[in-house]
Scaffold this active site. Structure first.
Site, PDB file in Angstrom:
ATOM      1  N   ASP A   1      11.819  26.271 -76.841  1.00 26.84           N
ATOM      2  CA  ASP A   1      11.867  25.405 -75.667  1.00 26.84           C
ATOM      3  C   ASP A   1      13.303  24.898 -75.571  1.00 26.84           C
ATOM      4  OD1 ASP A   1      11.593  23.620 -73.638  1.00 26.84           O
ATOM      5  OD2 ASP A   1      10.074  22.359 -74.596  1.00 26.84           O
TER       6      ASP A   1
ATOM      7  N   LYS B   1      17.732  18.864 -66.675  1.00 23.70           N
ATOM      8  CA  LYS B   1      18.772  18.009 -67.280  1.00 23.70           C
ATOM      9  C   LYS B   1      20.169  18.553 -67.018  1.00 23.70           C
ATOM     10  CE  LYS B   1      15.030  16.736 -69.069  1.00 23.70           C
ATOM     11  NZ  LYS B   1      14.308  15.518 -68.914  1.00 23.70           N
TER      12      LYS B   1
ATOM     13  N   TRP C   1       8.119  16.539 -78.344  1.00 21.43           N
ATOM     14  CA  TRP C   1       7.913  16.007 -76.990  1.00 21.43           C
ATOM     15  C   TRP C   1       6.410  15.909 -76.784  1.00 21.43           C
ATOM     16  CZ3 TRP C   1       7.368  19.503 -72.258  1.00 21.43           C
ATOM     17  CH2 TRP C   1       7.345  18.760 -71.070  1.00 21.43           C
TER      18      TRP C   1
HETATM   19  N1  CBA Z   1      10.737  20.363 -73.071  1.00 22.12           N
HETATM   20  C1  CBA Z   1      11.247  19.277 -73.654  1.00 22.12           C
HETATM   21  C2  CBA Z   1      11.533  19.317 -75.109  1.00 22.12           C
HETATM   22  C3  CBA Z   1      11.525  18.127 -72.910  1.00 22.12           C
HETATM   23  O1  CBA Z   1      12.034  17.057 -73.503  1.00 22.12           O
HETATM   24  C4  CBA Z   1      11.247  18.120 -71.531  1.00 22.12           C
HETATM   25  C5  CBA Z   1      11.520  16.906 -70.701  1.00 22.12           C
HETATM   26  C6  CBA Z   1      10.736  19.296 -70.959  1.00 22.12           C
HETATM   27  C7  CBA Z   1      10.365  19.428 -69.534  1.00 22.12           C
HETATM   28  C8  CBA Z   1      10.474  20.398 -71.769  1.00 22.12           C
HETATM   29  P1  CBA Z   1      11.134  19.673 -67.133  1.00 22.12           P
HETATM   30  O2  CBA Z   1       9.749  20.162 -66.926  1.00 22.12           O
HETATM   31  O3  CBA Z   1      11.459  18.528 -66.273  1.00 22.12           O
HETATM   32  O4  CBA Z   1      12.121  20.790 -67.070  1.00 22.12           O
HETATM   33  O5  CBA Z   1      11.275  19.124 -68.602  1.00 22.12           O
HETATM   34  N2  CBA Z   1      11.246  15.660 -71.302  1.00 22.12           N
HETATM   35  C9  CBA Z   1      11.605  14.392 -70.714  1.00 22.12           C
HETATM   36  O6  CBA Z   1      12.980  14.396 -70.442  1.00 22.12           O
HETATM   37  C10 CBA Z   1      10.866  14.111 -69.402  1.00 22.12           C
HETATM   38  O7  CBA Z   1      11.420  14.844 -68.390  1.00 22.12           O
HETATM   39  C11 CBA Z   1      11.363  13.247 -71.685  1.00 22.12           C
HETATM   40  O8  CBA Z   1      11.712  12.131 -71.325  1.00 22.12           O
HETATM   41  O9  CBA Z   1      10.898  13.496 -72.803  1.00 22.12           O
HETATM   42  C12 CBA Z   1       9.391  14.329 -69.453  1.00 22.12           C
HETATM   43  O10 CBA Z   1       8.888  15.062 -68.582  1.00 22.12           O
HETATM   44  O11 CBA Z   1       8.732  13.752 -70.333  1.00 22.12           O
END
Ligand code: CBA
Length: 424
Positions: A235, A271, A154
């Site tokens: 993670d 999610k 990511w």
């Molecule tokens: N870790 C990973 C591996 C992720 O893919 C994402 C979210 C997060 C953080 C942590 P949050 O802070 O919202 O709990 O998620 N990644 C994405 O779904 C998107 O939400 C993505 O499209 O890769 C992002 O923030 O980039």
């Protein structure tokens, strides 16, 4: 007096007092930041007025008509808490009840570590905040350490550890030729890293590849981590999205726990509960004993205090209401499975559509990969064509958010992919 004032004015603007032409600002040299490779895609999508446009960029779940979803368990929890909630601050470590329930999901309902209070855990600003808090903790208490990050990962992982000033190393993960795990190279990297290295592992539904180690492979990784005394930071942003069952998706973590590792873990409800904008998550660090856990938690709180003081209350209350009520919890589990199943169904449909169009390429990986994303193998140039010619928005690394694919757009998407790949 008058001439003094004139000099003062002259220094200010060279023309009139306090205005018209402004003094140059200290931030005048600031250039626009590079667009975020994921959230920038959403910005471009929103700016496009073409009715055919499709957003398969950000990992945000949509129902089969392309609409954002609020889970029924969340709606019901909101009904139950409506009007009863005060707006007081949470403690620095967040909601104790929410954290307790969240730990059960990662460490197990009857975890001895929870019972023995060996886990230092705080509510965090979703998964991102949990990772960042950990990275800052790592920097503060192991200042000379580095973090090993999988290739690819990511994109924001790099930003998080960069801003925490933790040097980054990488380890092999994905093999483009097989569109699968590069297990041999991964194991070599684990073996060759200095003893006691920090590794960032995706607990399940790896982003962006959709490729996870098998249970046997996790066992080998865990074994090697033990031999090398490495520290695993998991993670877990997609618990429930890989198999449809949060318990099964925690398997990698449980293997490490069974092998006696002390681990760190970032959890997110963005999610699996659809609480994206509520920013609810948890950072936990398993310690040797309760005394250590108390100390670590107090330090995590001390890092949080000058950054955001304490986390938001509403999402945490939704989560604790759902998870502490057996009826709501089972509704949640059903709904998570529903989301995972819809995505799995769309993988099959997308692949079938491409095969029916007579694509000369293999699209088997679409159904082999798991979780929210399909790492399609499309090149950045092919992605650009999809965007420019077909108004299909996705990240330039070829990642398709399967959560944005619907019965209504899957045919259009398949056709466009076929068009840009048929002469490849
Ligand atoms: N870790 C990973 C591996 C992720 O893919 C994402 C979210 C997060 C953080 C942590 P949050 O802070 O919202 O709990 O998620 N990644 C994405 O779904 C998107 O939400 C993505 O499209 O890769 C992002 O923030 O980039």
């Amino acid at each position: 007096m008058a001439s003094g004032m004139a000099i003062f004015r002259g220094r200010l603007s060279g023309r009139s007092p306090f205005g018209v032409r402004c003094m140059s600002s200290w931030w005048q040299q600031v250039e626009p930041a590079a667009k975020d490779p994921i959230l920038g895609v959403t910005e471009a999508f929103l700016a496009d007025s073409d009715p055919r446009k499709v957003n398969v960029g950000v990992g945000a779940y949509r129902d089969d008509s392309g609409k954002p979803v609020v889970l029924e368990c969340v709606r019901e929890a909101e009904r139950r808490i409506a009007g009863k909630q005060n707006m007081e601050y949470l403690p620095m470590g967040g909601s104790v009840k929410m954290v307790e329930e969240t730990l059960k999901l990662a460490y197990g309902e009857n975890s001895e570590f929870i019972k023995d209070k060996k886990i230092a855990a705080v509510q965090a600003l979703s998964g991102t905040g949990a990772c960042r808090l950990f990275a800052d903790f790592q920097k503060r208490f192991k200042p000379d350490s580095q973090i090993y990050i999988p290739v690819p990962t990511w994109a924001n992982h790099h930003n998080i550890w960069r801003d925490a000033q933790v040097p980054q190393r990488t380890f092999h993960y994905y093999l483009p030729e097989t569109r699968g795990l590069d297990f041999a190279a991964l194991m070599d990297d684990v073996k060759n890293a200095p003893n006691g290295s920090f590794f960032l592992l995706h607990a399940c539904a790896h982003n962006p590849t959709g490729v996870d180690p098998t249970e046997e492979q996790w066992k080998e990784i865990s074994y090697q981590f033990k031999a090398k005394n490495h520290f695993a930071f998991f993670d877990m942003a997609y618990q429930g999205f890989a198999s449809g069952d949060p318990e099964r998706d925690a398997r990698a973590i449980r293997i490490f726990l069974e092998d006696g590792h002390l681990i760190g873990c970032a959890q997110s409800y963005a999610k699996n509960m659809g609480l994206y904008g509520q920013r609810v998550g948890c950072l936990s660090i398993l310690c040797e004993d309760e005394k250590q856990a108390v100390a670590v938690k107090s330090q995590l709180q001390q890092i949080a205090r000058p950054m955001y003081s304490n986390p938001p209350v509403h999402g945490a209350l939704i989560v604790s209401t759902i998870l502490s009520d057996p009826e709501l919890k089972s509704l949640w589990l059903k709904e998570v499975k529903g989301m995972a199943d819809r995505i799995i169904g769309m993988r099959t449909t997308l692949r079938e559509n491409l095969e029916k169009l007579g694509s000369p390429l293999s699209w088997e990986h679409i159904t082999n990969q798991i979780g929210m994303f399909c790492f399609s193998g499309l090149t950045p140039e092919q992605v650009d064509r999809l965007t420019n010619e077909f108004h299909i928005y996705m990240t330039r690394n070829g990642r398709i958010s399967m959560a944005g694919v619907t019965t209504g757009n899957v045919g259009y998407l398949a056709n466009a992919i076929h068009e840009v790949t048929k002469s490849a």
